[in-house]
Design an enzyme around this catalytic site. Structure first.
Site, mmCIF file in Angstrom:
data_model
loop_
_atom_site.group_PDB
_atom_site.id
_atom_site.type_symbol
_atom_site.label_atom_id
_atom_site.label_comp_id
_atom_site.label_asym_id
_atom_site.label_seq_id
_atom_site.Cartn_x
_atom_site.Cartn_y
_atom_site.Cartn_z
ATOM 1 N N TYR A 1 -11.294 2.323 -8.332
ATOM 2 C CA TYR A 1 -10.636 1.728 -9.237
ATOM 3 C C TYR A 1 -11.684 0.961 -10.309
ATOM 4 O O TYR A 1 -11.371 0.771 -11.358
ATOM 5 C CB TYR A 1 -9.507 0.790 -8.812
ATOM 6 C CG TYR A 1 -8.262 1.100 -8.467
ATOM 7 C CD1 TYR A 1 -8.128 2.144 -7.317
ATOM 8 C CD2 TYR A 1 -7.131 0.421 -8.542
ATOM 9 C CE1 TYR A 1 -6.852 2.578 -6.758
ATOM 10 C CE2 TYR A 1 -5.977 1.013 -8.188
ATOM 11 C CZ TYR A 1 -5.897 1.844 -7.186
ATOM 12 O OH TYR A 1 -4.572 2.594 -6.734
ATOM 13 N N LYS B 1 -12.539 7.400 5.527
ATOM 14 C CA LYS B 1 -13.061 8.756 5.429
ATOM 15 C C LYS B 1 -14.293 9.146 5.754
ATOM 16 O O LYS B 1 -14.812 9.817 4.765
ATOM 17 C CB LYS B 1 -12.451 9.385 4.134
ATOM 18 C CG LYS B 1 -12.178 10.704 4.107
ATOM 19 C CD LYS B 1 -10.905 11.519 4.920
ATOM 20 C CE LYS B 1 -10.863 12.880 4.723
ATOM 21 N NZ LYS B 1 -9.932 13.492 5.620
ATOM 22 N N ASP C 1 -6.330 10.289 6.829
ATOM 23 C CA ASP C 1 -5.117 11.284 6.703
ATOM 24 C C ASP C 1 -4.324 10.965 7.963
ATOM 25 O O ASP C 1 -3.254 11.176 8.210
ATOM 26 C CB ASP C 1 -5.529 12.734 6.756
ATOM 27 C CG ASP C 1 -7.007 12.831 7.563
ATOM 28 O OD1 ASP C 1 -7.512 11.897 8.048
ATOM 29 O OD2 ASP C 1 -7.380 14.101 7.338
ATOM 30 N N ASP D 1 -3.556 1.283 -1.276
ATOM 31 C CA ASP D 1 -2.566 1.467 -2.140
ATOM 32 C C ASP D 1 -1.551 2.591 -1.518
ATOM 33 O O ASP D 1 -0.406 2.201 -1.333
ATOM 34 C CB ASP D 1 -3.397 1.919 -3.409
ATOM 35 C CG ASP D 1 -2.178 2.343 -4.522
ATOM 36 O OD1 ASP D 1 -1.209 1.586 -4.677
ATOM 37 O OD2 ASP D 1 -2.092 3.357 -5.213
ATOM 38 N N ASP E 1 2.126 1.736 0.738
ATOM 39 C CA ASP E 1 3.444 2.375 0.144
ATOM 40 C C ASP E 1 4.315 2.967 1.261
ATOM 41 O O ASP E 1 5.328 2.816 1.591
ATOM 42 C CB ASP E 1 3.427 3.306 -0.843
ATOM 43 C CG ASP E 1 3.491 2.815 -2.166
ATOM 44 O OD1 ASP E 1 3.252 1.462 -2.378
ATOM 45 O OD2 ASP E 1 4.059 3.506 -3.140
HETATM 46 C C1 IPM Z 1 -0.236 -1.441 -6.645
HETATM 47 C C2 IPM Z 1 -0.043 -0.722 -7.917
HETATM 48 C C3 IPM Z 1 -1.235 -0.755 -8.721
HETATM 49 C C4 IPM Z 1 -2.401 -0.308 -7.926
HETATM 50 C C5 IPM Z 1 -1.090 0.163 -10.022
HETATM 51 C C6 IPM Z 1 0.084 -0.076 -10.720
HETATM 52 C C7 IPM Z 1 -2.323 0.072 -10.498
HETATM 53 O O1 IPM Z 1 0.285 0.723 -7.410
HETATM 54 O O2 IPM Z 1 -0.356 -2.783 -6.817
HETATM 55 O O3 IPM Z 1 -0.129 -0.863 -5.563
HETATM 56 O O4 IPM Z 1 -2.673 0.896 -7.708
HETATM 57 O O5 IPM Z 1 -3.269 -1.257 -7.563
HETATM 58 MG MG MG Z 2 0.615 0.972 -5.325
#
Ligand code: IPM
Ligand code: MG
Length: 356
Positions: free
Chosen positions: A138, A186, A218, A242, A246
């Protein structure tokens, strides 16, 4: 003296959910002075930049920042990309404030046990992803760019020090939980991951009481889907965190309920932090009273615990959220038969009513 909190409502459903969190914080009796500032598309519309200098200043002079969400289709195509809310506001804010440690707990709520899309969703999930937040791909230098129409690149960089400080944070959190940590990388492909693994192992030497294992990313993604209850602390780098956060949060069945903390020093002692829900700005449902404010309210509870020395208020808010769910109150995202549909602000009111 009152604690100082800067509130950044942001875009989409951000303002509606932050309103509810502020309402609950005020009702909790915590001694807080609030200051509001613009961020994201809202700031771009007002001032031409998604992260105005005044906003950064307001964040630097407070004890904690409470942020809603940023972004939306209106600002997705702005050029240069540094005018877009994500690249121009969220990432630089994390970096400017030195928030390298992102904690993303994913915990099954008793009242929503059956909401998990996983076959074995009945296994209770109680894990935390400890994600490195200000390094890796990032933020690599040279910055990602397009050399010509057909080639693009991004750079993944990690230094030993960057890995060590997040590893320490992970081990300290493991000590407050079940003394187990899984480091995810990884290392079979990436040099940054081989450095990561080396430094995590060195750090483990200082935390002999914590058991460390390594997983490739993975495999980790597959294991979370197979049986998320096997995990406790997952320590990983920025982009893997990230993605895995999720997956882990959806495994609980309730993305709208998950909070996060981004801290500037290892957890454990009171520290400055930024608190936001894991969900995004959901522009499609903004302004309709359909957003679930609970992730934001639970983020406010994390703020009380990590930045405002008020664990007792944090416990009361978390219990109030559980009680509201046990009364079968549901916003649209988690509504099902035999539950009572409520609006964003009715859910906030219900949490206030349950505070004891
Ligand atoms: C998160 C989001 C952010 C990230 C995006 C919106 C830049 O997905 O906070 O998880 O990837 O960090
Ligand atoms: Mg995210």
């Amino acid at each position: 003296m009152a604690w100082k909190v800067t509130v950044l409502p942001g875009d989409g459903i951000g303002p509606e959910v932050t309103d509810e969190a502020v309402k609950v914080l005020k009702a909790s009796g915590a001694d807080i002075e609030f200051e509001f500032a613009l961020v994201g598309g809202a700031a771009y519309d007002a001032s031409g930049h998604p992260l105005p200098e005044e906003t950064v200043e307001a964040c630097k002079r407070c004890d904690a920042v409470l942020m809603g969400a940023v972004g939306g289709p209106r600002w997705d195509k702005l050029e240069p990309v540094t005018l877009r809310p994500e690249v121009g506001a969220l990432l630089p804010l994390r970096r400017e404030l030195g928030l390298f440690a992102n904690l993303r707990p994913a915990k099954t709520m008793e009242a929503l046990v059956h909401a998990s899309p996983l076959k074995d969703g009945r296994n209770l999930i109680d894990l935390v992803v400890v994600r490195e937040l200000t390094g890796g791909i990032y933020f690599g230098t040279p910055r990602g760019r397009r050399d010509d129409g057909n080639t693009a690149f991004d750079t993944c960089v990690y230094s030993r020090d960057e890995v060590r400080r997040i590893a320490e944070c992970g081990f300290q959190i493991a000590r407050t939980r079940s003394n187990r940590i899984v480091s995810v990388d990884k290392a079979n492909v990436l040099e940054t991951s081989r450095l990561w693994r080396e430094v995590v192992e060195e750090t483990a030497g200082v935390y002999q009481d914590v058991s460390l294992s390594h997983l490739l990313v993975d495999n980790c993604a597959m294991q979370i889907v197979r049986d998320p209850s096997q995990f406790d602390v997952i320590l990983t780098e920025n982009m893997f965190g990230d993605i895995l956060s999720d997956i882990a949060s959806m495994a609980t069945g309730s993305l709208g309920l998950l909070p996060s903390a981004s801290l500037g020093s290892a957890a454990g002692t009171r520290t400055f932090g930024l608190y936001e829900p894991v969900h995004g700005s959901a522009p499609d449902i903004a302004g309709q009273g359909r957003a679930n404010p609970l992730a934001m309210i639970l983020s406010a509870a994390m703020m009380l615990r990590h930045s405002l020395d008020s664990a007792d208020h944090a416990d009361r808010i978390e219990n109030a959220v559980e009680s509201a769910l046990c009364e079968r109150l549901r916003t649209a995202d988690i509504f099902e038969n035999d539950t009572k549909l409520v609006t964003t602000s009715e859910m906030g009111d219900a949490v206030v009513a349950k505070l004891v």
